[in-house]
Design a protein around this motif. Sequence first.
Motif, short mmCIF file in Angstrom:
data_model
loop_
_atom_site.label_atom_id
_atom_site.label_comp_id
_atom_site.label_asym_id
_atom_site.label_seq_id
_atom_site.Cartn_x
_atom_site.Cartn_y
_atom_site.Cartn_z
N THR A 42 -10.88 -13.06 12.24
CA THR A 42 -11.92 -12.11 12.63
C THR A 42 -12.28 -11.23 11.43
N GLU A 43 -13.33 -10.45 11.58
CA GLU A 43 -13.70 -9.52 10.51
C GLU A 43 -12.58 -8.50 10.29
N LYS A 44 -11.97 -8.04 11.39
CA LYS A 44 -10.83 -7.11 11.28
C LYS A 44 -9.69 -7.78 10.52
N GLY A 45 -9.39 -9.03 10.86
CA GLY A 45 -8.32 -9.77 10.17
C GLY A 45 -8.61 -9.92 8.69
N ARG A 46 -9.85 -10.26 8.36
CA ARG A 46 -10.25 -10.43 6.96
C ARG A 46 -10.14 -9.10 6.20
N ALA A 47 -10.61 -8.02 6.81
CA ALA A 47 -10.57 -6.71 6.15
C ALA A 47 -9.13 -6.27 5.90
N GLN A 48 -8.26 -6.44 6.91
CA GLN A 48 -6.87 -6.02 6.74
C GLN A 48 -6.12 -6.92 5.77
N MET A 49 -6.44 -8.23 5.79
CA MET A 49 -5.82 -9.15 4.84
C MET A 49 -6.22 -8.77 3.41
N ASN A 50 -7.49 -8.47 3.20
CA ASN A 50 -7.96 -8.07 1.87
C ASN A 50 -7.33 -6.75 1.43
N GLN A 51 -7.15 -5.83 2.37
CA GLN A 51 -6.48 -4.56 2.07
C GLN A 51 -5.05 -4.83 1.59
N CYS A 52 -4.35 -5.70 2.30
CA CYS A 52 -2.98 -6.06 1.92
C CYS A 52 -2.97 -6.77 0.57
N ARG A 53 -3.88 -7.70 0.37
CA ARG A 53 -3.93 -8.45 -0.89
C ARG A 53 -4.09 -7.49 -2.07
N ARG A 54 -4.99 -6.51 -1.94
CA ARG A 54 -5.18 -5.52 -3.02
C ARG A 54 -3.88 -4.72 -3.26
N ALA A 55 -3.22 -4.32 -2.18
CA ALA A 55 -1.97 -3.56 -2.31
C ALA A 55 -0.89 -4.43 -2.95
N PHE A 56 -0.79 -5.69 -2.53
CA PHE A 56 0.22 -6.60 -3.09
C PHE A 56 -0.04 -6.83 -4.58
N ASP A 57 -1.31 -6.97 -4.96
CA ASP A 57 -1.65 -7.16 -6.37
C ASP A 57 -1.24 -5.94 -7.20
N MET A 58 -1.42 -4.76 -6.63
CA MET A 58 -1.03 -3.53 -7.33
C MET A 58 0.50 -3.47 -7.50
N ILE A 59 1.22 -3.88 -6.47
CA ILE A 59 2.69 -3.91 -6.56
C ILE A 59 3.11 -4.87 -7.66
N ASP A 60 2.50 -6.05 -7.69
CA ASP A 60 2.84 -7.05 -8.71
C ASP A 60 2.54 -6.54 -10.11
N LEU A 61 1.39 -5.89 -10.26
CA LEU A 61 1.05 -5.33 -11.58
C LEU A 61 2.05 -4.24 -11.98
N GLN A 62 2.44 -3.41 -11.03
CA GLN A 62 3.43 -2.37 -11.29
C GLN A 62 4.75 -2.99 -11.75
N MET A 63 5.15 -4.08 -11.10
CA MET A 63 6.42 -4.74 -11.43
C MET A 63 6.44 -5.22 -12.88
N PHE A 64 5.30 -5.69 -13.37
CA PHE A 64 5.26 -6.30 -14.69
C PHE A 64 4.54 -5.45 -15.73
N GLU A 65 4.41 -4.16 -15.43
CA GLU A 65 3.81 -3.24 -16.38
C GLU A 65 4.64 -3.22 -17.67
N GLY A 66 3.97 -3.34 -18.80
CA GLY A 66 4.66 -3.30 -20.08
C GLY A 66 5.21 -4.64 -20.54
N PHE A 67 5.09 -5.68 -19.74
CA PHE A 67 5.53 -7.02 -20.13
C PHE A 67 4.41 -7.72 -20.89
N SER A 68 4.74 -8.35 -21.98
CA SER A 68 3.75 -9.15 -22.69
C SER A 68 3.58 -10.48 -21.95
N GLU A 69 2.54 -11.23 -22.32
CA GLU A 69 2.35 -12.55 -21.71
C GLU A 69 3.53 -13.46 -22.02
#
Length: 171
Positions: A95-122
């Motif tokens: 549903t649109e609600k499902g898509r909106a909440q999934m995208n909200q979670c995806r953005r939050a998860f991406d931020m967590i992942d970036l936080q985890m690897f902050e300062g790491f080189s490739e």
Amino acid sequence: MNDDIRFIVGLLGQIHILHRIYVHRALSATDIYFGQFPILEYVEKHEKCTQRELADTLQVSPPSIATSVKRMQKTGLLEKENDENDLRRTRISITEKGRAQMNQCRRAFDMIDLQMFEGFSEEETALFKEYLSRVIANLTTDEFRGKTMFSLIQTMTNEKHAQLRGKEGSI
């Protein structure tokens, strides 16, 4: 056992717990539970899929998927409709609600992942990936080979429930 190995295993446990705390916090702002996120992602990419396809892809039992889909329908994340060619089969859509909440979670998860690897080189990230892949390979027996994370979680849950039933029977 080497003290460094014990220390590393402890660090991995701490990473796991911290990551789960952040993920739980991200999910608490939505109607999504931990195991439902992969379902939403799959349904979004495979609109009008069947419960059987979900179960096969995520490598979990059809009853487990049926229960999750029913719960997700009740909270307005998914909807089901009869297959126009086979009335015994239903098709699942997000549903649109499902898509909106999934995208909200995806953005939050991406931020967590970036936080985890902050300062790491490739290069450091690539090495870390290689090391963790080797650890997983060392732990992966034939029993677990080719399993998805979702099916491994179900295995762990099933074993925990079996252990609890065994303890209840011995009282």
